[in-house]
Write a protein that holds these residues in place. Structure first.
Motif, mmCIF file in Angstrom:
data_model
loop_
_atom_site.group_PDB
_atom_site.id
_atom_site.type_symbol
_atom_site.label_atom_id
_atom_site.label_comp_id
_atom_site.label_asym_id
_atom_site.label_seq_id
_atom_site.Cartn_x
_atom_site.Cartn_y
_atom_site.Cartn_z
ATOM 1 N N THR A 31 0.820 -1.218 0.000
ATOM 2 C CA THR A 31 0.000 0.000 0.000
ATOM 3 C C THR A 31 0.853 1.266 0.000
ATOM 4 O OG1 THR A 31 -0.117 0.073 2.422
ATOM 5 C CG2 THR A 31 -1.814 -1.197 1.288
ATOM 6 N N LEU A 32 2.151 1.139 0.283
ATOM 7 C CA LEU A 32 3.010 2.320 0.403
ATOM 8 C C LEU A 32 3.071 3.131 -0.893
ATOM 9 C CD1 LEU A 32 5.984 0.979 2.564
ATOM 10 C CD2 LEU A 32 4.319 2.748 3.174
ATOM 11 N N ALA A 33 3.113 2.466 -2.034
ATOM 12 C CA ALA A 33 3.187 3.175 -3.319
ATOM 13 C C ALA A 33 1.973 4.071 -3.516
ATOM 14 C CB ALA A 33 3.305 2.169 -4.460
ATOM 15 N N ASP A 34 0.773 3.533 -3.236
ATOM 16 C CA ASP A 34 -0.451 4.323 -3.398
ATOM 17 C C ASP A 34 -0.506 5.463 -2.388
ATOM 18 O OD1 ASP A 34 -1.368 2.761 -5.480
ATOM 19 O OD2 ASP A 34 -2.389 1.343 -4.159
ATOM 20 N N LEU A 35 -0.092 5.194 -1.138
ATOM 21 C CA LEU A 35 -0.108 6.238 -0.111
ATOM 22 C C LEU A 35 0.877 7.355 -0.466
ATOM 23 C CD1 LEU A 35 -0.275 4.004 3.096
ATOM 24 C CD2 LEU A 35 -2.014 5.651 2.371
ATOM 25 N N THR A 36 2.004 6.995 -1.031
ATOM 26 C CA THR A 36 2.986 7.997 -1.453
ATOM 27 C C THR A 36 2.425 8.844 -2.583
ATOM 28 O OG1 THR A 36 4.801 6.524 -0.815
ATOM 29 C CG2 THR A 36 5.326 8.344 -2.305
ATOM 30 N N GLN A 37 1.757 8.192 -3.517
ATOM 31 C CA GLN A 37 1.157 8.910 -4.653
ATOM 32 C C GLN A 37 0.070 9.877 -4.182
ATOM 33 O OE1 GLN A 37 -0.315 6.325 -7.710
ATOM 34 N NE2 GLN A 37 -0.682 7.966 -9.170
ATOM 35 N N LEU A 38 -0.628 9.507 -3.129
ATOM 36 C CA LEU A 38 -1.677 10.372 -2.577
ATOM 37 C C LEU A 38 -1.087 11.500 -1.732
ATOM 38 C CD1 LEU A 38 -4.262 7.617 -1.613
ATOM 39 C CD2 LEU A 38 -4.645 9.470 -3.261
ATOM 40 N N GLY A 39 0.214 11.489 -1.515
ATOM 41 C CA GLY A 39 0.886 12.587 -0.820
ATOM 42 C C GLY A 39 0.816 12.534 0.688
ATOM 43 N N VAL A 40 0.523 11.373 1.286
ATOM 44 C CA VAL A 40 0.399 11.295 2.740
ATOM 45 C C VAL A 40 1.632 10.679 3.396
ATOM 46 C CG1 VAL A 40 -2.109 11.214 2.687
ATOM 47 C CG2 VAL A 40 -0.816 9.077 2.620
ATOM 48 N N ILE A 41 2.542 10.134 2.607
ATOM 49 C CA ILE A 41 3.788 9.584 3.148
ATOM 50 C C ILE A 41 4.891 10.620 2.930
ATOM 51 C CG2 ILE A 41 5.503 7.755 2.971
ATOM 52 C CD1 ILE A 41 2.847 6.836 4.139
ATOM 53 N N VAL A 42 5.605 10.959 4.004
ATOM 54 C CA VAL A 42 6.691 11.925 3.912
ATOM 55 C C VAL A 42 7.995 11.260 4.338
ATOM 56 C CG1 VAL A 42 5.170 13.877 4.364
ATOM 57 C CG2 VAL A 42 6.307 12.748 6.282
ATOM 58 N N VAL A 43 9.096 11.877 3.967
ATOM 59 C CA VAL A 43 10.404 11.367 4.384
ATOM 60 C C VAL A 43 10.641 11.806 5.825
ATOM 61 C CG1 VAL A 43 12.879 11.416 3.955
ATOM 62 C CG2 VAL A 43 11.272 11.467 2.041
ATOM 63 N N SER A 44 10.782 10.850 6.739
ATOM 64 C CA SER A 44 11.003 11.166 8.148
ATOM 65 C C SER A 44 11.933 10.127 8.755
ATOM 66 C CB SER A 44 9.682 11.204 8.916
ATOM 67 O OG SER A 44 9.064 9.938 8.915
ATOM 68 N N ARG A 45 12.512 10.495 9.889
ATOM 69 C CA ARG A 45 13.456 9.604 10.552
ATOM 70 C C ARG A 45 12.746 8.442 11.249
ATOM 71 N NH1 ARG A 45 17.640 11.257 15.455
ATOM 72 N NH2 ARG A 45 18.698 9.228 15.589
ATOM 73 N N PHE A 46 11.607 8.745 11.903
ATOM 74 C CA PHE A 46 10.920 7.727 12.708
ATOM 75 C C PHE A 46 9.458 7.555 12.284
ATOM 76 C CE2 PHE A 46 14.117 9.485 15.726
ATOM 77 C CZ PHE A 46 14.859 8.325 15.917
ATOM 78 N N THR A 47 8.946 6.373 12.572
ATOM 79 C CA THR A 47 7.515 6.070 12.435
ATOM 80 C C THR A 47 7.044 5.477 13.759
ATOM 81 O OG1 THR A 47 7.680 5.622 10.067
ATOM 82 C CG2 THR A 47 5.781 4.703 11.227
ATOM 83 N N THR A 48 5.948 6.005 14.283
ATOM 84 C CA THR A 48 5.398 5.516 15.553
ATOM 85 C C THR A 48 3.872 5.480 15.449
ATOM 86 O OG1 THR A 48 7.201 6.604 16.736
ATOM 87 C CG2 THR A 48 5.348 5.840 18.057
ATOM 88 N N VAL A 49 3.266 4.471 16.042
ATOM 89 C CA VAL A 49 1.803 4.387 16.074
ATOM 90 C C VAL A 49 1.320 4.587 17.509
ATOM 91 C CG1 VAL A 49 -0.205 2.896 15.744
ATOM 92 C CG2 VAL A 49 1.631 2.913 14.043
ATOM 93 N N CYS A 50 0.295 5.412 17.663
ATOM 94 C CA CYS A 50 -0.397 5.607 18.942
ATOM 95 C C CYS A 50 -1.836 5.125 18.779
ATOM 96 C CB CYS A 50 -0.404 7.081 19.348
ATOM 97 S SG CYS A 50 1.219 7.860 19.405
ATOM 98 N N VAL A 51 -2.355 4.415 19.781
ATOM 99 C CA VAL A 51 -3.763 3.997 19.758
ATOM 100 C C VAL A 51 -4.458 4.569 20.982
ATOM 101 C CG1 VAL A 51 -3.545 1.936 18.345
ATOM 102 C CG2 VAL A 51 -3.074 1.769 20.760
ATOM 103 N N LEU A 52 -5.597 5.187 20.752
ATOM 104 C CA LEU A 52 -6.329 5.885 21.811
ATOM 105 C C LEU A 52 -7.718 5.275 21.944
ATOM 106 C CD1 LEU A 52 -6.329 9.660 22.431
ATOM 107 C CD2 LEU A 52 -8.527 8.515 22.181
ATOM 108 N N GLU A 53 -8.151 5.106 23.203
ATOM 109 C CA GLU A 53 -9.460 4.496 23.462
ATOM 110 C C GLU A 53 -10.166 5.236 24.581
ATOM 111 O OE1 GLU A 53 -11.135 -0.013 24.094
ATOM 112 O OE2 GLU A 53 -9.418 0.571 25.309
#
Length: 533
Positions: free
Chosen positions: A164-186
């Motif tokens: 899915t990364l190729a499509d997300l990049t094409q849609l402009g939502v993936i940027v070049v960054s040092r880190f990736t982190t996920v937070c989940v809130l409930e």
């Protein structure tokens, strides 16, 4: 129906009255919102009402029609202007039309002509309005489809689908960054269906989503955050440079949601990973962190990998703690009861590995064992067993479960205390303690009666009065209880267990065990271990 706003202007009141009566304006979908008597008043009313049609005398005190339409052009006015002119002002009116006026009418006003010009204005306004509405609608659906597509792609990425990364990049939502982190809130009371109706829950979800999106939009320099609602949780994929930013973001969101919506939320923060390809890994860690809120407490941010302190604790076996707790409850040693309950539940939590379901099952089994032991000292306590697991599963935290267990055991202890008092309690405790310590020996009614200096007949009556059980049945239950523990916790052969609990006849032991638990010992052990796996 949405009315078109009309403004009339003329310095002659009789002309204004005639215009108002000349046509059935409301039948045409037009509403007269104001009337002006000069150019100055006309400007003020245009600014105040923003009419879509203006019918005005071309020559009035305070400003000519040329002045008015020139100013309207400079302001970007999109409405339709119809001028009224005297015959001798025809050249003046023609100039106004060249500057953008829709048309002009020569006084005296002819109804047919007025209907024609106004009808033309209405058609043009409706056509423009429909076009703008369709354009807005198209943009809305395009944006909605784009948002839905992004959510679906993000959902797949968090499940490990890196295609899915190729499509997300094409849609402009993936940027070049040092880190990736996920937070989940409930929301902490999400499972409490009694608090909100479906419509209210939808509105709360919408409000929480807005707070998250607004917060993410306010800090574009700190990182790019993408929100997706996944498995009932608000899941945020953060692409960032500063390693601690996701933790700060989670704390900020928790504070804002509590401040603005007055609801409590908990947030799990995964480990910061290098590379967007690790999104699934940090997502799983965030879920694991959030699941710990049952033990750590609600309304807080929990980071994956936070150090546990139980590794350095001295652990005592659960069976030993249960035995000490039974003695404290039956001996009315109130100062020991609460610390023992806390220690017992803490050991169950540690052995469950902070797994909610395993911990609740462990607590349930421990409480059932305690009830069985306490029944030997004071009659029937069956009413306490119903619906325990279901009730505890609805608790927001392990601390709430501990509070319920403590209250229940204290109530049972008080119930026991009300049945036996003074000297009789001391005698009964002495007899039961002796049986508990010597159940593998030959215990008889006569030997127990002699222990407390009673004759056999009186002792039998005394024992049944205070326990609700026949003495022989009580001794059998004690032996069966210990036999069950040996069967479940050791690899001893059945004949060895029989000998250890006071039976020299294995067949007789197996018959008594089946009568108590529904299966012979070997079958019971096999079925239990199949269940464990």
């Amino acid at each position: 129906m949405e009315y078109i706003k009309l403004l009339l202007a003329d310095d002659e009141p009789i002309i204004l009255r005639g215009l108002k009566k000349l046509m059935s304006w409301e039948q045409l979908g037009i509403r007269i919102v104001a009337e002006a008597n000069d150019g100055t008043e006309l400007r003020d009313l245009i600014a105040r009402h923003n009419p879509q049609i203006i019918i005005s005398d071309i020559s009035m005190p305070g400003g000519s029609g040329i002045d008015v339409i020139t100013e309207l052009n400079e302001q970007g006015y999109s409405g339709k202007v119809i001028f009224i002119s005297a015959f001798q002002e025809f050249g003046y009116a023609r100039q106004a039309i060249q500057l953008g006026a829709l048309d002009y009418l020569v006084k005296p006003i002819n109804k047919v002509q007025l209907e024609r010009v106004v009808g033309k204005a209405v058609s043009m306004i409706r056509e423009t309005s429909d076009g703008e509405r369709n354009k807005k609608m198209l943009n809305y659906y395009e944006e909605k489809n784009r948002a839905n597509t992004i959510e679906q792609l993000l959902d797949g990425l968090l499940d490990g689908d890196t295609n899915t990364l190729a499509d997300l990049t094409q849609l402009g939502v993936i940027v070049v960054s040092r880190f990736t982190t996920v937070c989940v809130l409930e929301m902490d009371d999400y499972a409490d269906t009694s608090r909100w109706e479906d419509r209210e829950r939808h509105l709360v979800n919408f409000a929480v989503s807005n707070i998250i999106r607004e917060t993410l939009d306010q800090e574009p320099m700190m990182g790019k955050g993408l929100l997706v609602q996944k498995e009932g949780l608000f899941t945020i994929l953060v692409q960032h440079e500063e390693k601690d930013y996701p933790l700060q973001l989670a704390q900020d969101l928790r504070h804002k949601i509590q401040q603005y919506l007055k609801i409590s939320v908990s947030c799990g923060v995964g480990t910061s990973m290098e590379g967007i390809e690790k999104a699934e890994e940090t997502y799983r860690e965030a879920l694991k962190a959030l699941n710990r809120k049952f033990f750590m407490g609600t309304n807080q941010v929990i980071r994956c990998g936070e150090a546990d302190t139980e590794a350095n604790k001295e652990n005592r076996p659960i069976t030993v703690l249960q035995s000490h707790l039974v003695k404290a409850l039956t001996a009315m040693e109130r100062e020991k009861i609460e610390p023992l309950i806390k220690e017992l539940l803490e050991q169950i939590r540690i052995q469950a590995g902070n797994n909610k379901n395993l911990a609740l099952t462990g607590v349930y089994n421990a409480v059932l064992t305690l009830i069985q032991e306490l029944e030997k000292f004071g009659g029937e306590l069956e009413g306490y067993q119903g619906g325990l697991l279901e009730r505890w599963n609805d608790c927001l935290s392990y601390a709430d479960v501990a509070q319920e267990v403590e209250a229940m055991l204290t109530e049972m202890q008080q119930k026991l205390a009300s049945k036996v008092s003074g000297k009789e309690r001391a005698l009964l405790t002495k007899v039961k303690s002796y049986i508990e310590e010597n159940y593998d020996s030959n215990i008889t009614l006569e030997s127990m009666a002699a222990l407390v200096y009673m004759n056999s007949y009186y002792f039998s009556s005394f024992f049944k009065k205070h326990t609700g059980q026949n003495f022989k049945n009580y001794v059998t239950e004690v032996r069966m209880s210990h036999a069950l523990k040996l069967l479940m916790e050791t690899e001893l052969m059945v004949y060895e267990i029989a000998d250890r609990v006071g039976y020299n006849n294995v067949r007789h032991f197996s018959d008594m065990f089946k009568k108590r638990y529904g299966k012979v010992p070997q079958d019971y052990r096999q079925s239990f271990r199949q269940f464990e796996t």
